[in-house]
Design an enzyme around this catalytic site. Sequence first.
Site, PDB file in Angstrom:
ATOM      1  N   ASN A  10       0.722  -1.323   0.021  1.00  0.00           N
ATOM      2  CA  ASN A  10       0.001   0.256  -0.254  1.00  0.00           C
ATOM      3  C   ASN A  10       1.108   1.403   0.028  1.00  0.00           C
ATOM      4  O   ASN A  10       1.427   1.811   1.453  1.00  0.00           O
ATOM      5  CB  ASN A  10      -0.769  -0.107   1.281  1.00  0.00           C
ATOM      6  CG  ASN A  10      -1.910   0.930   1.170  1.00  0.00           C
ATOM      7  OD1 ASN A  10      -1.894   1.856  -0.012  1.00  0.00           O
ATOM      8  ND2 ASN A  10      -2.551   1.634   2.710  1.00  0.00           N
ATOM      9  N   LYS A  12       0.191   4.687  -0.254  1.00  0.00           N
ATOM     10  CA  LYS A  12      -0.771   5.708   0.495  1.00  0.00           C
ATOM     11  C   LYS A  12      -0.567   6.612  -0.578  1.00  0.00           C
ATOM     12  O   LYS A  12      -0.796   6.564  -1.625  1.00  0.00           O
ATOM     13  CB  LYS A  12      -0.116   5.711   1.735  1.00  0.00           C
ATOM     14  CG  LYS A  12       0.198   4.354   2.431  1.00  0.00           C
ATOM     15  CD  LYS A  12      -0.247   4.327   3.937  1.00  0.00           C
ATOM     16  CE  LYS A  12       0.773   3.845   4.502  1.00  0.00           C
ATOM     17  NZ  LYS A  12       0.106   3.311   6.131  1.00  0.00           N
ATOM     18  N   HIS A  99     -10.033   0.575   4.607  1.00  0.00           N
ATOM     19  CA  HIS A  99      -8.467   1.213   5.530  1.00  0.00           C
ATOM     20  C   HIS A  99      -8.598   1.589   6.486  1.00  0.00           C
ATOM     21  O   HIS A  99     -10.142   2.806   6.471  1.00  0.00           O
ATOM     22  CB  HIS A  99      -7.544   1.095   4.203  1.00  0.00           C
ATOM     23  CG  HIS A  99      -6.205   1.663   4.822  1.00  0.00           C
ATOM     24  ND1 HIS A  99      -5.773   2.481   6.206  1.00  0.00           N
ATOM     25  CD2 HIS A  99      -4.852   0.995   4.882  1.00  0.00           C
ATOM     26  CE1 HIS A  99      -4.267   2.136   6.551  1.00  0.00           C
ATOM     27  NE2 HIS A  99      -4.118   1.309   5.525  1.00  0.00           N
ATOM     28  N   GLU A 101      -7.003   4.677   7.564  1.00  0.00           N
ATOM     29  CA  GLU A 101      -6.658   5.449   6.682  1.00  0.00           C
ATOM     30  C   GLU A 101      -7.881   6.226   6.357  1.00  0.00           C
ATOM     31  O   GLU A 101      -8.452   7.841   6.787  1.00  0.00           O
ATOM     32  CB  GLU A 101      -5.660   6.291   6.161  1.00  0.00           C
ATOM     33  CG  GLU A 101      -4.195   6.142   7.212  1.00  0.00           C
ATOM     34  CD  GLU A 101      -3.218   5.720   6.361  1.00  0.00           C
ATOM     35  OE1 GLU A 101      -3.377   5.628   5.029  1.00  0.00           O
ATOM     36  OE2 GLU A 101      -2.344   5.176   7.367  1.00  0.00           O
ATOM     37  N   GLU A 171      -5.896  -5.296  10.273  1.00  0.00           N
ATOM     38  CA  GLU A 171      -4.877  -4.421  10.725  1.00  0.00           C
ATOM     39  C   GLU A 171      -4.822  -3.704  12.297  1.00  0.00           C
ATOM     40  O   GLU A 171      -6.041  -2.683  12.406  1.00  0.00           O
ATOM     41  CB  GLU A 171      -4.432  -2.489   9.590  1.00  0.00           C
ATOM     42  CG  GLU A 171      -4.638  -4.021   8.378  1.00  0.00           C
ATOM     43  CD  GLU A 171      -3.954  -3.076   7.700  1.00  0.00           C
ATOM     44  OE1 GLU A 171      -2.675  -3.335   6.742  1.00  0.00           O
ATOM     45  OE2 GLU A 171      -4.319  -1.697   7.380  1.00  0.00           O
ATOM     46  N   GLY A 177       1.201   2.128  10.607  1.00  0.00           N
ATOM     47  CA  GLY A 177       2.826   3.697  10.547  1.00  0.00           C
ATOM     48  C   GLY A 177       2.887   4.679  11.725  1.00  0.00           C
ATOM     49  O   GLY A 177       3.426   5.225  10.986  1.00  0.00           O
ATOM     50  N   SER A 216       3.032  -1.826  10.612  1.00  0.00           N
ATOM     51  CA  SER A 216       4.295  -1.759  10.524  1.00  0.00           C
ATOM     52  C   SER A 216       5.235  -2.904  10.381  1.00  0.00           C
ATOM     53  O   SER A 216       6.284  -3.430  11.347  1.00  0.00           O
ATOM     54  CB  SER A 216       5.215  -1.327  12.289  1.00  0.00           C
ATOM     55  OG  SER A 216       4.466   0.143  12.334  1.00  0.00           O
TER      56      SER A 216
HETATM   57  C1  PEP Z   1      -0.869   0.071   6.141  1.00  0.00           C
HETATM   58  O1  PEP Z   1      -1.130   1.253   5.331  1.00  0.00           O
HETATM   59  O2  PEP Z   1      -2.122  -0.545   5.765  1.00  0.00           O
HETATM   60  C2  PEP Z   1      -0.223  -0.492   6.481  1.00  0.00           C
HETATM   61  C3  PEP Z   1       0.196  -1.010   7.392  1.00  0.00           C
HETATM   62  O3  PEP Z   1       1.078   0.788   6.186  1.00  0.00           O
HETATM   63  P1  PEP Z   1       2.429   0.862   7.973  1.00  0.00           P
HETATM   64  O4  PEP Z   1       3.139  -0.576   7.072  1.00  0.00           O
HETATM   65  O5  PEP Z   1       3.158   2.162   7.453  1.00  0.00           O
HETATM   66  O6  PEP Z   1       1.781   0.021   9.093  1.00  0.00           O
END
Ligand code: PEP
Length: 269
Positions: A10, A12, A99, A101, A171, A177, A216
Amino acid sequence: MAQIPLLIANWKMYGNRSTNQQLLAKIKVCINSSHAKIPVSVVILPPAIFLEQTTSLLKGSTIAWGAQNMASEEKGAYTGEIAGAMLKDFGCRYVLLGHSERRQHFGETDVQIARKFALAKQLGLTPILCVGESLADYQAKKTMKVIQQQLQVVITSFGFSAFQNTILAYEPIWAIGTGLSATPETAQTVCSQIRQWLTQGDHSLADKLAILYGGSIKPENAKSLFSMPDIDGGLVGAASLDAQAFLKIYEALPKSFTKPVSNLKIESD
Ligand code: PEP
C-alpha cells in the site's frame, strides 16, 4: 488458508513518476526472477493517478496491481471519485476497502464499505477488506467485538459467501504507520479468532480464506509474523516504498505453502 502467500504493497499517498519507476524496476526484476522459488502473489496498490504508469510497467510481470479505494456508486455526478469500472479499465484485479485511514480521516462507515464491497464483487474485483481495532479498544480487550461488527455488516447484507474470493487484512490501527507492530502471537491469535468466528458461517470458506496481517511490517519482524499458521501474508505500507526493505519482506514469506486452495490468481495480465 490461501494456497500461496500474499504480499500487498500500500503506497498510500506517496511517490512520483520517477520514484515509482525506480521502485517498480527494482522489485520487478527480483520478484520475476525468484517467482519459481518464492511463489507469492504480490500486489501493488499505487495512488490512483499512477495506475496507468503501474499498468504499463507491470504488464507481463508476475506482479498484479490494484487501487487503494473506490467509489460506493457505480457512476454519476460524484466529483473527484473513481468508479470500480474505471479501475477494471486499468487492469486492476484488487481493491483495498475499509483501510483505517479512510475510516478515520474520511469518515467512511461500515455501511459505505459494505456497499463498495458489493460493487467490487459485482465487477469481479477482489476486495481486500481491512478490519482492526483502535488502541483504546485493544486495551479494553474489545478487539474481536470491533472486528465482528466490521465483518457483520458485510455478512448481514451478503451472507458468509461474500468472503469467497476476498482477502481480509487484520490491521490493528495502533500498529499502522506507528512503527509499533503487533507481536506475532497477538497477530496470530486475532487472525485465528477471525477464522474461527467465520467458521460458523462456512467452515470450508473460512479455512481457505486469505487473512493477512498489516501494521508496521518490516524486514526485522516479517519472518516471525509470516511463520504464524493463520497469517497468510502481509499488507505493507511504509516499508513497501523502499525496494530493499520490501524485497526482504518478500523473501521472508514461507517458501512452501502446503495449505488448501484459494482461487485467487497469481499472474497479472
Ligand atoms: C497500511 O497502510 O496498511 C500499513 C500497514 O502501513 P504500515 O506498514 O506503514 O504500518
